[in-house]
Design a protein around this motif. Structure first.
Motif: not given
Lengths: 138, 420
Positions: B209-220
């Motif tokens: 996979g690809i780390r598409y976007a980072g620095g996101l604490r938690n997304v639901v």
């Protein structure tokens, strides 16, 4: 049923309680309430009921009512395991609170063990001191 | 004369009696113990009905053109983690159930049902009626994702180019437990971001996979915006500004901050966790106190700004772009957000527990958000204490443009419709 028994027993206890012999515990509970509000309430909530899936309740659980040494260690070392209570799992980590003084830990645990419907014995400063001394060598 | 006087005196009594009878009739045809709008408050012209109740911890859901509802339960109930309900006349019947795992993520795309647990993503082929053909033989799409007892749910969304996006939440509030020397958070390579995988390739690991976007604490809550062909996500902001930095943040600031953020993501974006947070009252992206911030120092501009921000700790668990035609024009292509509700605003009252509407124009937030559906929590006291009776979590759009909302406390599914 246990709740009922405790309520009943608690009622009896309150009725027979004479203020003179209990001032020590009473003030420990009062001081503990302040520590609880500053340190514990954010996660365990004002009613001690915790938060769904995350922070365990402090009401009628063996973690709170059982072995005092284990309970004191949770405050000193924090907690990093899943806790299962009444079929619900709680998984947030608890940060260590070893920066609290022995008296503060004794007070807050006494408050928790005598609040939210809990009726367990006091935790003394000496008990905390002993556990902390044994804990450091770990 | 006397009779007339008596009548006048009794008039208010009749009026009250009439009102009681009228209200009783009005609520008798609704579910949820007879409460009007199933206990929810809505804008004029909208009606809510509880089409299912007591399902268990109902998380995300999808509704098919044939009015089947796939609901993912947080934990498998009787060994089944996905329920299939069939809806007819505002009532549902349990059609079947399958999947040995609980979880949050569930989606339908190009003839497949996708579903995730806390470490894996599966897919099931659908027949021409959007029914799962082999419920016991899913294809494993992604495996081996990190799950460390915090922010574990792997919420999912799909684009139009054969990719699936998977949230991998940070297993930490603000990384201070992993970065005590403040040298840089070491968990960002495998968590705290959105990963992109192929929607049709089996057994993909991190490396595929690809780390598409980072620095996101938690997304639901996340959804693919069809208008600008872009992924939008809702971040759960950090906790405990006052508890950790009582000299920098008041109890009130700690309740309201940081903002819960909506981000419009492009490949390679970095939203800045744990180094930054967004202050919705100052409308600024700020440097976090763990890394030298003081509540005013700005964040490094290399971190992206949110496209919309909401009050602290509301906990956004569902995001849905409304593309239906049933609701009034202003809702078209706007975003609904299901806020699960706070637990860490104490000693201030807890808040959230509502579905919010965020107006959009040309694929970007346009104007102030508004509370769309409220009342999930119950009484004012139940809401303030955090002992909410229901908490909104998942959102879905039905084939006729109705909006479906799950509640993961009691397992109610609300269906919200509009009539002129």
């Amino acid at each position: 049923m246990l709740m009922l028994f405790c309520l009943f027993f608690g009622g009896l206890y309150a009725q027979t309680k004479k203020p003179v012999s209990h001032t020590g515990t009473t003030s420990s509970v009062a001081r503990g309430k302040i520590v609880y509000a500053n340190i514990c309430l954010a996660c365990h909530m004002a009613d001690g009921g915790g938060v769904q899936n995350m922070n365990p309740p402090l009401i009628q659980t063996t973690y709170v009512l059982g072995d005092k040494t284990a309970l004191i260690k949770i405050v000193l070392n924090g907690f990093k395991e899943d806790v299962e209570i009444n079929g619900q799992t709680y998984s947030n980590n608890m940060t260590p609170h070893s920066d609290l003084k022995d008296q503060q830990i004794a007070d807050v645990l006494t408050y928790v063990r005598k609040s939210f419907g809990n009726k367990a014995s006091t935790v003394t400063m000496a008990e905390v001191k002993k556990v902390r001394a044994a804990n450091v060598t770990k | 004369m006397k009779m007339k006087k008596l009548l006048i005196l009794l008039l208010p009594v009749f009026a009250v009696m009439g009102l009681i009878v009228f209200n009783a009739c009005k609520s008798a045809d609704k579910n949820t113990g007879g409460a009007v709008n199933a206990g929810l408050t809505l804008p004029d012209g909208f009606i809510a009905v509880a089409v299912a109740e007591n399902l268990g911890s109902a998380r995300h859901l999808v509704v098919t053109p044939q009015h089947d509802i796939y609901v993912h339960l947080a934990g498998a109930k009787n060994g089944k983690g996905i329920l299939v309900l069939h809806e007819e006349g505002n009532q549902t019947t349990l059609k079947t159930s399958f999947a040995s795992y609980g979880g949050t993520g569930i989606a339908i795309k190009n003839g497949y049902l996708y579903a995730s647990n806390n470490t894996e993503v599966f897919r099931y082929k659908l027949n021409d009626k959007d029914e799962v053909i082999n419920p016991d033989q899913p294809e494993k799409i992604v495996t081996g994702l990190i799950s460390k007892r915090m922010h574990e749910p792997k919420a999912i969304a799909l684009d139009n180019d054969g990719n699936i996006y998977v949230n991998i939440g940070a297993y930490s509030n603000i990384c201070s437990d992993f970065d005590p020397q403040k040298k840089g958070c070491p968990i960002l390579d495998s968590a705290a971001g959105i990963w992109q995988f192929k929607a049709d390739k089996l057994n993909q690991h991190y490396g595929d996979g690809i780390r598409y976007a980072g620095g996101l604490r938690n997304v639901v809550g996340l959804d693919w915006n069809q208008q600008d062909d872009q992924l939008f996500v809702m971040q759960h902001g950090r906790d405990a500004l006052h508890d950790l930095y009582p000299n920098l943040y008041t109890v009130h600031q700690s309740a309201e901050l940081p903002a819960e953020c909506m981000f419009a993501l492009k490949k390679g974006d970095n939203a800045g966790w744990p180094y930054v947070y967004y202050d919705w009252m100052q409308n600024k992206n700020l440097l976090g106190p763990e890394y030298g911030g003081d509540g005013n120092k700005p964040a490094d501009p290399k971190f992206i700004n949110p496209v919309a921000a909401y009050p602290g700790h509301y906990a956004p668990d569902g995001l849905l772009f409304y593309t239906g035609n049933q609701f009034p024009e202003k809702y078209k292509n706007g975003a609904f957000i299901a806020f699960h509700g706070s637990w860490n605003r104490a000693p201030e009252p807890q808040a959230g527990y509502c579905v919010v509407f965020q107006p959009f124009k040309d694929g970007k937030p346009d104007g102030k958000w508004e509370v769309f559906a409220d009342g999930f929590a119950g009484t004012a006291e139940q809401k303030a204490s955090g002992r909410a009776v229901h908490r909104p979590c998942g959102l879905a759009q039905g084939p006729d443009g109705s909006l479906y909302v799950t509640d993961d406390v009691k397992g109610t599914i609300y269906k919200i419709t509009y009539s002129k």
